[in-house]
Every structure is written in C-alpha cells, then in structure tokens.
Design a protein around this motif. Sequence first.
Motif, PDB file in Angstrom:
ATOM      1  N   ARG A   1      -0.792  11.408  16.605  1.00  0.00           N
ATOM      2  CA  ARG A   1       0.075  10.414  15.938  1.00  0.00           C
ATOM      3  C   ARG A   1       0.896   9.606  16.936  1.00  0.00           C
ATOM      4  NH1 ARG A   1       0.680  14.683  12.151  1.00  0.00           N
ATOM      5  NH2 ARG A   1       2.736  15.313  12.851  1.00  0.00           N
ATOM      6  N   VAL A   2       1.199  10.212  18.066  1.00  0.00           N
ATOM      7  CA  VAL A   2       2.047   9.512  19.050  1.00  0.00           C
ATOM      8  C   VAL A   2       1.249   9.204  20.320  1.00  0.00           C
ATOM      9  CG1 VAL A   2       4.181  10.519  18.150  1.00  0.00           C
ATOM     10  CG2 VAL A   2       2.950  11.699  19.987  1.00  0.00           C
ATOM     11  N   ALA A   3      -0.061   9.048  20.150  1.00  0.00           N
ATOM     12  CA  ALA A   3      -0.942   8.927  21.322  1.00  0.00           C
ATOM     13  C   ALA A   3      -0.541   7.774  22.246  1.00  0.00           C
ATOM     14  CB  ALA A   3      -2.388   8.770  20.867  1.00  0.00           C
TER      15      ALA A   3
ATOM     16  N   GLN B   1       0.847  -1.201   0.000  1.00  0.00           N
ATOM     17  CA  GLN B   1       0.000   0.000   0.000  1.00  0.00           C
ATOM     18  C   GLN B   1       0.886   1.255   0.000  1.00  0.00           C
ATOM     19  OE1 GLN B   1      -2.091   0.902   3.650  1.00  0.00           O
ATOM     20  NE2 GLN B   1      -4.003   1.273   2.551  1.00  0.00           N
ATOM     21  N   THR B   2       1.140   1.750  -1.193  1.00  0.00           N
ATOM     22  CA  THR B   2       1.938   2.980  -1.287  1.00  0.00           C
ATOM     23  C   THR B   2       1.089   4.161  -0.823  1.00  0.00           C
ATOM     24  OG1 THR B   2       1.133   3.318  -3.513  1.00  0.00           O
ATOM     25  CG2 THR B   2       3.223   2.100  -3.278  1.00  0.00           C
ATOM     26  N   LEU B   3       1.752   5.272  -0.591  1.00  0.00           N
ATOM     27  CA  LEU B   3       0.988   6.479  -0.222  1.00  0.00           C
ATOM     28  C   LEU B   3       0.026   6.859  -1.335  1.00  0.00           C
ATOM     29  CD1 LEU B   3       3.169   9.217   1.512  1.00  0.00           C
ATOM     30  CD2 LEU B   3       1.082   8.155   2.348  1.00  0.00           C
ATOM     31  N   ARG B   4       0.460   6.645  -2.580  1.00  0.00           N
ATOM     32  CA  ARG B   4      -0.409   6.987  -3.713  1.00  0.00           C
ATOM     33  C   ARG B   4      -1.700   6.154  -3.683  1.00  0.00           C
ATOM     34  NH1 ARG B   4       0.693   9.707  -8.276  1.00  0.00           N
ATOM     35  NH2 ARG B   4       2.885   9.776  -7.764  1.00  0.00           N
ATOM     36  N   LYS B   5      -1.547   4.845  -3.408  1.00  0.00           N
ATOM     37  CA  LYS B   5      -2.743   3.981  -3.346  1.00  0.00           C
ATOM     38  C   LYS B   5      -3.642   4.380  -2.179  1.00  0.00           C
ATOM     39  CE  LYS B   5      -1.178  -0.402  -5.278  1.00  0.00           C
ATOM     40  NZ  LYS B   5      -1.165  -1.828  -4.955  1.00  0.00           N
ATOM     41  N   TRP B   6      -3.012   4.667  -1.057  1.00  0.00           N
ATOM     42  CA  TRP B   6      -3.774   5.102   0.136  1.00  0.00           C
ATOM     43  C   TRP B   6      -4.556   6.367  -0.190  1.00  0.00           C
ATOM     44  CZ3 TRP B   6      -6.202   4.183   4.318  1.00  0.00           C
ATOM     45  CH2 TRP B   6      -6.277   5.056   5.406  1.00  0.00           C
TER      46      TRP B   6
ATOM     47  N   ASP C   1       4.513  -0.170   9.653  1.00  0.00           N
ATOM     48  CA  ASP C   1       3.974   0.871  10.524  1.00  0.00           C
ATOM     49  C   ASP C   1       3.442   1.999   9.644  1.00  0.00           C
ATOM     50  OD1 ASP C   1       4.177   2.230  13.424  1.00  0.00           O
ATOM     51  OD2 ASP C   1       4.516   3.680  11.834  1.00  0.00           O
ATOM     52  N   GLY C   2       2.179   2.341   9.809  1.00  0.00           N
ATOM     53  CA  GLY C   2       1.537   3.273   8.884  1.00  0.00           C
ATOM     54  C   GLY C   2       1.569   4.725   9.336  1.00  0.00           C
ATOM     55  N   TYR C   3       2.576   5.094  10.116  1.00  0.00           N
ATOM     56  CA  TYR C   3       2.651   6.471  10.628  1.00  0.00           C
ATOM     57  C   TYR C   3       2.513   7.487   9.488  1.00  0.00           C
ATOM     58  CZ  TYR C   3       4.609  10.479  13.195  1.00  0.00           C
ATOM     59  OH  TYR C   3       4.812  11.709  13.772  1.00  0.00           O
ATOM     60  N   GLY C   4       3.255   7.254   8.400  1.00  0.00           N
ATOM     61  CA  GLY C   4       3.236   8.195   7.268  1.00  0.00           C
ATOM     62  C   GLY C   4       1.864   8.243   6.606  1.00  0.00           C
ATOM     63  N   HIS C   5       1.207   7.112   6.510  1.00  0.00           N
ATOM     64  CA  HIS C   5      -0.118   7.069   5.892  1.00  0.00           C
ATOM     65  C   HIS C   5      -1.147   7.812   6.756  1.00  0.00           C
ATOM     66  CE1 HIS C   5       1.857   4.204   3.390  1.00  0.00           C
ATOM     67  NE2 HIS C   5       0.759   3.803   2.780  1.00  0.00           N
ATOM     68  N   TYR C   6      -1.018   7.603   8.057  1.00  0.00           N
ATOM     69  CA  TYR C   6      -1.933   8.293   8.989  1.00  0.00           C
ATOM     70  C   TYR C   6      -1.722   9.808   8.887  1.00  0.00           C
ATOM     71  CZ  TYR C   6      -4.133   9.438  13.505  1.00  0.00           C
ATOM     72  OH  TYR C   6      -4.929   9.958  14.496  1.00  0.00           O
ATOM     73  N   ARG C   7      -0.456  10.178   8.835  1.00  0.00           N
ATOM     74  CA  ARG C   7      -0.127  11.599   8.745  1.00  0.00           C
ATOM     75  C   ARG C   7      -0.687  12.192   7.452  1.00  0.00           C
ATOM     76  NH1 ARG C   7       5.775  14.223   9.903  1.00  0.00           N
ATOM     77  NH2 ARG C   7       5.047  16.343   9.767  1.00  0.00           N
ATOM     78  N   TRP C   8      -0.606  11.412   6.388  1.00  0.00           N
ATOM     79  CA  TRP C   8      -1.147  11.882   5.101  1.00  0.00           C
ATOM     80  C   TRP C   8      -2.653  12.138   5.234  1.00  0.00           C
ATOM     81  CZ3 TRP C   8       0.864  13.403   0.527  1.00  0.00           C
ATOM     82  CH2 TRP C   8      -0.050  13.586  -0.509  1.00  0.00           C
TER      83      TRP C   8
END
Length: 390
Positions: free
Chosen positions: A377-379, A184-189, A227-234
């Motif tokens: 994000r860091v909850a 799941q790339t960022l583009r797909k997300w 870890d989907g940190y970047g996806h969540y941030r997006w």
Amino acid sequence: MKVTSHILDFEGGREGLSEPLSVYLHVPFCRSKCPYCSFASSVPRLGDVDLYLSALESELIGLSRLSGGPLSVRTLYIGGGTPTVLSVEEWIRLMDLLDRYIDRGSIEEFSVEANPESLSDGHLRFWRDRGISRISIGVQSLDDDELRWLGRLHDSNEARRAVIASVASGFDVSGDLMFGLKGQTLRKWHRSLKALAELGVGHMSLYQLTLDNDSFWGKKPPEGVFDGYGHYRWAQWYLPKIGFDQYEIASFALEGRWSLHNLAYWNRENVLGLGPGAWGYLNGLRYENDPSLAGYCDSVRSSGFAAVYSERIGGVAEASESAILALRTKWGIDLDDFCRRFGSGSKARLLKCLSEIPDNCLEWKKGSVALTRKGMRVANSIWERLLWEE
Ligand code: SF4
C-alpha cells in the motif's frame, strides 16, 4: 535523442534476440480517446491500419534479419490502444504477418487486450482458432455512472457480455478495474470486484486512476478524483477471501493464473517491444519506439527500426531497478541471487535501505524478503529509498 539505425545491433541488444523471449506488440488505435489516457493511441483514419501493418512488417523483417531467422517467442502480448478496433479481417492479416516472422514453437502464453464495446464473437472465434490463450478485458468498472464519467464507450452490460463470452469461449480471462473514481463509494467498488469475480475471470488488475500530464484531464483535472488507499486496502482484504491471491502490487489471480508476460517484466527478462510507442528491454538495453504512427512508419521504412530513445541500464541502477521490480511481486527478492548478480556491496546497500523501512512493511523469509500487504500500500515511499545513484 533520435536513434535512427540498428540500435539493437550496435548496443548489444542483438544477443537478446537469440533465445525464446517475451514480445509486446502495440496496436495504436482506439475508437475514441479517454480523457485520462496518454498512451500512444489515436482514432484511425482511412488507410492508417494498412500503413501500420506494412510498417510492422518492415520492423519484423529488420528484427528477424538481426536475429538470423524467425524470432522465438515464449510469451506474446498484443496490447494497445484497443486491439479489438481491428476488424477480424485485419486480425487475419496481423496474425498471418506474425506467423511469417515469429516462431511460436516455444510459446507458453499468448494474450490479447480487448475492450467490451468492440469485442465481437468473430474475434473470439478467430483468436481461439489461432492459438490465443488469454484475454485481458478493459472492464474498468461495472457501474454505469462511473463508466460514463470515465468517458468509456461501453456500459456495464456490455462489459458483462464481453467477459461471459470470453470465459465461455475457453480463454483465460483477466479484467481491469479502476479505483479513485468520482462518486465511487466502497460499496460500489465492492460490487464491481464481486461481480467481476462471479463472471468467471481468473485474474484481475486493479489501478488507481491517475491523470497523465499529457492527457486531457492532466491539463484540466476533473472534480471528484480521490486517493484510493481505502479502496485498494479493501481489495487486498476481500479478494483473497474469494480465492484471488495478490501476487503483485496491482495483480490478483486464482491459483497459478498469473500473467506470465507481466512476470517477465518484473523478473527483468528480455521483452521485445514492437509497434509505435512500444517499450522493449534486451540484455540491459531499454528502448522506446517512436510513439507517433507517422514517425514509426518513416523510421521502419528507412532503417527497419523505430527506436527514438534508448538507455543502457547497468551497475547500481540495474541493481536498484531489479530490487524494486522484484519487490512488486509476492516472491520478493532472493537475496543470494541478488548478491550473485550484483555483488556483496549492492547486497549490503540493499539490506541497509531495507533496515530503514518499518517492520510491518516487510516480510523476511529464509533467504528472501518481500513486501507485506501494508508494504504494497505504501510502495511508492519504499521505492524512494531504493532508487540509488552511483
Ligand atoms: S484508456 Fe485505453 S481505450 Fe481509452 S484511450 Fe487509452 S488506450 Fe484507448
């Protein structure tokens, strides 16, 4: 600990039944078991639905006796499992049953969960006729490779059809999406987020894929989970740009289209749990029903109740839990209210803990404190500081 009799009675949960409350009803059936899931659900065998419905009636009879009449409900949420595994005929039986023991005069929101592969036009028509207002659809992704990898039974076209039909039928529609999926790339997300918004949902719930210990993947993890940190941030950056406000850690909604039922959990209001594996919370008493269909049916048949676990939350643990739940939402903690409920000592302890959290994770407003986007994000690391012991 096996709790066999009127737990809600002798532990004081009974008073919690007297006012309009939120009800969660668990439907414990799915068409197949997803490899990452450990929820109380199984593929129904012949006769299971009949057993379930008659046990549910016994549970409702027990509770309405305890409350002295039909249960008055503010929000009602039928989840699972997969509630759309029940046919329309079975739904008619379920709703007739609920209407015998539940007073919907004060209802503000009535939600059901649906999965795309089993949601039919018949379900939509029946739900609209019977006053259901909101549908939460397990979309998970709008990418066919991701859906196949997750072991889901639907493809992206079915998911689209389910959302479009639900929106067109006049429901308030929410869609679940998952991130951290193999490939799941960022583009797909981004494509899944954008496409779901364009289909007309008013609400999205976003989840990082987690492998529950009791699930198939929990024992034999697949490759490719990340870890989907970047996806969540997006999502936190993109969704507000198209009108979806992040009102809770995993929840984004168009103006005012929050889930009232979920808000009841985060505000620590009373939630009655019905059905196998359902969790409830009544006036400080948390309980869980027997998660197995057979155990649940046996318990309610013999005693009218099915709780196999209960704990009373009070004192410092209650203050800590309230702080964490409130911080999940954009409204955060009302400090005066917190002090009124838990005392100045707990408030001082809270402020001390919060003073150790980096400034860019907290937003202080007049009389309240909430997490910033970074804080959300860091909850998990923030919760560690707020988990208090006596
Ligand atoms: S993830 Fe949902 S559809 Fe899949 S087994 Fe679990 S409850 Fe059923």
